[in-house]
Design a protein around this motif. Structure first.
Motif, PDB file in Angstrom:
ATOM      1  N   GLN A  39      19.315  39.318   8.167  1.00  0.00           N
ATOM      2  CA  GLN A  39      20.666  39.269   7.625  1.00  0.00           C
ATOM      3  C   GLN A  39      20.597  39.144   6.114  1.00  0.00           C
ATOM      4  OE1 GLN A  39      23.059  35.991   9.026  1.00  0.00           O
ATOM      5  NE2 GLN A  39      24.858  37.294   9.012  1.00  0.00           N
ATOM      6  N   ILE A  40      21.429  39.925   5.446  1.00  0.00           N
ATOM      7  CA  ILE A  40      21.461  39.939   3.987  1.00  0.00           C
ATOM      8  C   ILE A  40      22.879  39.599   3.550  1.00  0.00           C
ATOM      9  CG2 ILE A  40      21.191  41.375   1.933  1.00  0.00           C
ATOM     10  CD1 ILE A  40      19.301  43.140   3.641  1.00  0.00           C
ATOM     11  N   SER A  41      23.019  38.649   2.637  1.00  0.00           N
ATOM     12  CA  SER A  41      24.329  38.304   2.085  1.00  0.00           C
ATOM     13  C   SER A  41      24.434  38.845   0.666  1.00  0.00           C
ATOM     14  CB  SER A  41      24.517  36.789   2.051  1.00  0.00           C
ATOM     15  OG  SER A  41      24.542  36.276   3.351  1.00  0.00           O
ATOM     16  N   ILE A  42      25.569  39.462   0.374  1.00  0.00           N
ATOM     17  CA  ILE A  42      25.831  39.982  -0.967  1.00  0.00           C
ATOM     18  C   ILE A  42      27.027  39.216  -1.508  1.00  0.00           C
ATOM     19  CG2 ILE A  42      26.424  42.003  -2.338  1.00  0.00           C
ATOM     20  CD1 ILE A  42      25.240  43.706  -0.083  1.00  0.00           C
ATOM     21  N   THR A  43      26.811  38.482  -2.590  1.00  0.00           N
ATOM     22  CA  THR A  43      27.901  37.674  -3.138  1.00  0.00           C
ATOM     23  C   THR A  43      28.163  37.962  -4.609  1.00  0.00           C
ATOM     24  OG1 THR A  43      26.349  35.903  -3.644  1.00  0.00           O
ATOM     25  CG2 THR A  43      27.463  35.780  -1.522  1.00  0.00           C
ATOM     26  N   ASP A  44      27.401  38.859  -5.211  1.00  0.00           N
ATOM     27  CA  ASP A  44      27.494  39.062  -6.661  1.00  0.00           C
ATOM     28  C   ASP A  44      28.059  40.429  -7.055  1.00  0.00           C
ATOM     29  OD1 ASP A  44      25.298  40.441  -5.700  1.00  0.00           O
ATOM     30  OD2 ASP A  44      24.030  39.966  -7.413  1.00  0.00           O
ATOM     31  N   THR A  45      29.003  40.963  -6.287  1.00  0.00           N
ATOM     32  CA  THR A  45      29.502  42.304  -6.578  1.00  0.00           C
ATOM     33  C   THR A  45      30.624  42.329  -7.609  1.00  0.00           C
ATOM     34  OG1 THR A  45      31.122  42.264  -4.794  1.00  0.00           O
ATOM     35  CG2 THR A  45      28.930  43.130  -4.263  1.00  0.00           C
ATOM     36  N   ASN A  46      31.511  41.343  -7.607  1.00  0.00           N
ATOM     37  CA  ASN A  46      32.687  41.327  -8.485  1.00  0.00           C
ATOM     38  C   ASN A  46      33.547  42.578  -8.314  1.00  0.00           C
ATOM     39  OD1 ASN A  46      32.070  38.820  -9.676  1.00  0.00           O
ATOM     40  ND2 ASN A  46      30.619  39.819 -11.049  1.00  0.00           N
ATOM     41  N   LEU A  47      33.587  43.124  -7.112  1.00  0.00           N
ATOM     42  CA  LEU A  47      34.377  44.322  -6.843  1.00  0.00           C
ATOM     43  C   LEU A  47      35.788  43.938  -6.426  1.00  0.00           C
ATOM     44  CD1 LEU A  47      31.763  46.378  -4.796  1.00  0.00           C
ATOM     45  CD2 LEU A  47      32.500  46.795  -7.139  1.00  0.00           C
ATOM     46  N   PRO A  48      36.771  44.765  -6.791  1.00  0.00           N
ATOM     47  CA  PRO A  48      38.138  44.495  -6.351  1.00  0.00           C
ATOM     48  C   PRO A  48      38.286  44.765  -4.849  1.00  0.00           C
ATOM     49  CG  PRO A  48      38.048  46.545  -7.593  1.00  0.00           C
ATOM     50  CD  PRO A  48      36.684  45.923  -7.670  1.00  0.00           C
ATOM     51  N   SER A  49      39.350  44.247  -4.272  1.00  0.00           N
ATOM     52  CA  SER A  49      39.632  44.481  -2.860  1.00  0.00           C
ATOM     53  C   SER A  49      39.746  45.969  -2.584  1.00  0.00           C
ATOM     54  CB  SER A  49      40.941  43.795  -2.461  1.00  0.00           C
ATOM     55  OG  SER A  49      40.836  42.413  -2.639  1.00  0.00           O
ATOM     56  N   GLY A  50      39.326  46.369  -1.401  1.00  0.00           N
ATOM     57  CA  GLY A  50      39.440  47.766  -1.015  1.00  0.00           C
ATOM     58  C   GLY A  50      38.357  48.173  -0.038  1.00  0.00           C
ATOM     59  N   LYS A  51      38.338  49.476   0.294  1.00  0.00           N
ATOM     60  CA  LYS A  51      37.342  50.028   1.206  1.00  0.00           C
ATOM     61  C   LYS A  51      36.183  50.606   0.405  1.00  0.00           C
ATOM     62  CE  LYS A  51      40.366  51.398   4.989  1.00  0.00           C
ATOM     63  NZ  LYS A  51      40.800  52.536   5.819  1.00  0.00           N
ATOM     64  N   TYR A  52      34.980  50.406   0.930  1.00  0.00           N
ATOM     65  CA  TYR A  52      33.762  50.884   0.279  1.00  0.00           C
ATOM     66  C   TYR A  52      32.793  51.404   1.334  1.00  0.00           C
ATOM     67  CZ  TYR A  52      35.454  48.326  -3.773  1.00  0.00           C
ATOM     68  OH  TYR A  52      36.215  47.879  -4.817  1.00  0.00           O
ATOM     69  N   ILE A  53      31.843  52.183   0.893  1.00  0.00           N
ATOM     70  CA  ILE A  53      30.769  52.677   1.755  1.00  0.00           C
ATOM     71  C   ILE A  53      29.505  51.917   1.381  1.00  0.00           C
ATOM     72  CG2 ILE A  53      29.397  54.665   2.455  1.00  0.00           C
ATOM     73  CD1 ILE A  53      31.866  56.370   1.528  1.00  0.00           C
ATOM     74  N   LEU A  54      28.901  51.276   2.358  1.00  0.00           N
ATOM     75  CA  LEU A  54      27.696  50.486   2.161  1.00  0.00           C
ATOM     76  C   LEU A  54      26.505  51.247   2.724  1.00  0.00           C
ATOM     77  CD1 LEU A  54      26.187  47.741   1.634  1.00  0.00           C
ATOM     78  CD2 LEU A  54      26.791  47.164   3.989  1.00  0.00           C
ATOM     79  N   ASN A  55      25.465  51.426   1.917  1.00  0.00           N
ATOM     80  CA  ASN A  55      24.207  52.035   2.363  1.00  0.00           C
ATOM     81  C   ASN A  55      23.113  50.980   2.278  1.00  0.00           C
ATOM     82  OD1 ASN A  55      25.439  54.504   2.617  1.00  0.00           O
ATOM     83  ND2 ASN A  55      24.521  55.385   0.800  1.00  0.00           N
ATOM     84  N   ILE A  56      22.372  50.804   3.367  1.00  0.00           N
ATOM     85  CA  ILE A  56      21.209  49.914   3.383  1.00  0.00           C
ATOM     86  C   ILE A  56      20.012  50.767   3.751  1.00  0.00           C
ATOM     87  CG2 ILE A  56      20.129  47.891   4.407  1.00  0.00           C
ATOM     88  CD1 ILE A  56      22.974  46.943   5.161  1.00  0.00           C
ATOM     89  N   THR A  57      19.065  50.878   2.830  1.00  0.00           N
ATOM     90  CA  THR A  57      17.863  51.678   3.059  1.00  0.00           C
ATOM     91  C   THR A  57      16.665  50.742   3.064  1.00  0.00           C
ATOM     92  OG1 THR A  57      18.853  53.563   1.935  1.00  0.00           O
ATOM     93  CG2 THR A  57      16.475  53.622   2.224  1.00  0.00           C
ATOM     94  N   ASP A  58      15.888  50.804   4.135  1.00  0.00           N
ATOM     95  CA  ASP A  58      14.717  49.924   4.243  1.00  0.00           C
ATOM     96  C   ASP A  58      13.468  50.741   4.578  1.00  0.00           C
ATOM     97  OD1 ASP A  58      15.291  50.504   6.864  1.00  0.00           O
ATOM     98  OD2 ASP A  58      15.207  48.449   7.565  1.00  0.00           O
ATOM     99  N   GLY A  59      13.072  51.561   3.647  1.00  0.00           N
ATOM    100  CA  GLY A  59      11.874  52.378   3.844  1.00  0.00           C
ATOM    101  C   GLY A  59      12.207  53.701   4.488  1.00  0.00           C
ATOM    102  N   SER A  60      12.084  53.766   5.806  1.00  0.00           N
ATOM    103  CA  SER A  60      12.245  55.041   6.496  1.00  0.00           C
ATOM    104  C   SER A  60      13.625  55.271   7.091  1.00  0.00           C
ATOM    105  CB  SER A  60      11.206  55.143   7.616  1.00  0.00           C
ATOM    106  OG  SER A  60      11.417  54.109   8.553  1.00  0.00           O
ATOM    107  N   SER A  61      14.502  54.279   7.053  1.00  0.00           N
ATOM    108  CA  SER A  61      15.818  54.457   7.659  1.00  0.00           C
ATOM    109  C   SER A  61      16.931  54.012   6.718  1.00  0.00           C
ATOM    110  CB  SER A  61      15.911  53.681   8.976  1.00  0.00           C
ATOM    111  OG  SER A  61      15.849  52.307   8.742  1.00  0.00           O
TER     112      SER A  61
END
Length: 70
Positions: A39-61
């Motif tokens: 599990q990874i927590s992201i707390t330092d984005t400072n992004l405004p409210s809204g919809k976003y696309i999240l990509n998590i790449t861990d080597g081969s996937s």
């Protein structure tokens, strides 16, 4: 955020790349982590409210998710 569990081999580092894009396709956040955590927590984005696309790449996937920040 959850990623699939991986087994770490001796002397192997697992680099995880986190990218967040707005719906116009512009990358608004990027971070590289050296982790084998489930599990990874992201707390330092400072992004405004809204919809976003999240990509998590861990080597081969790559995992893509639509996220909503409130």
């Amino acid at each position: 955020l959850k990623t699939n569990s991986r087994t770490k081999k001796p002397n192997e580092s697992l680099k995880t790349e986190i990218s967040i894009f707005n719906f116009f396709g512009k990358q608004v956040y990027y971070k590289t982590l050296n982790t084998i955590e489930d599990q990874i927590s992201i707390t330092d984005t400072n992004l405004p409210s809204g919809k976003y696309i999240l990509n998590i790449t861990d080597g081969s996937s790559t995992q893509k998710e639509i996220i909503i920040l409130e």
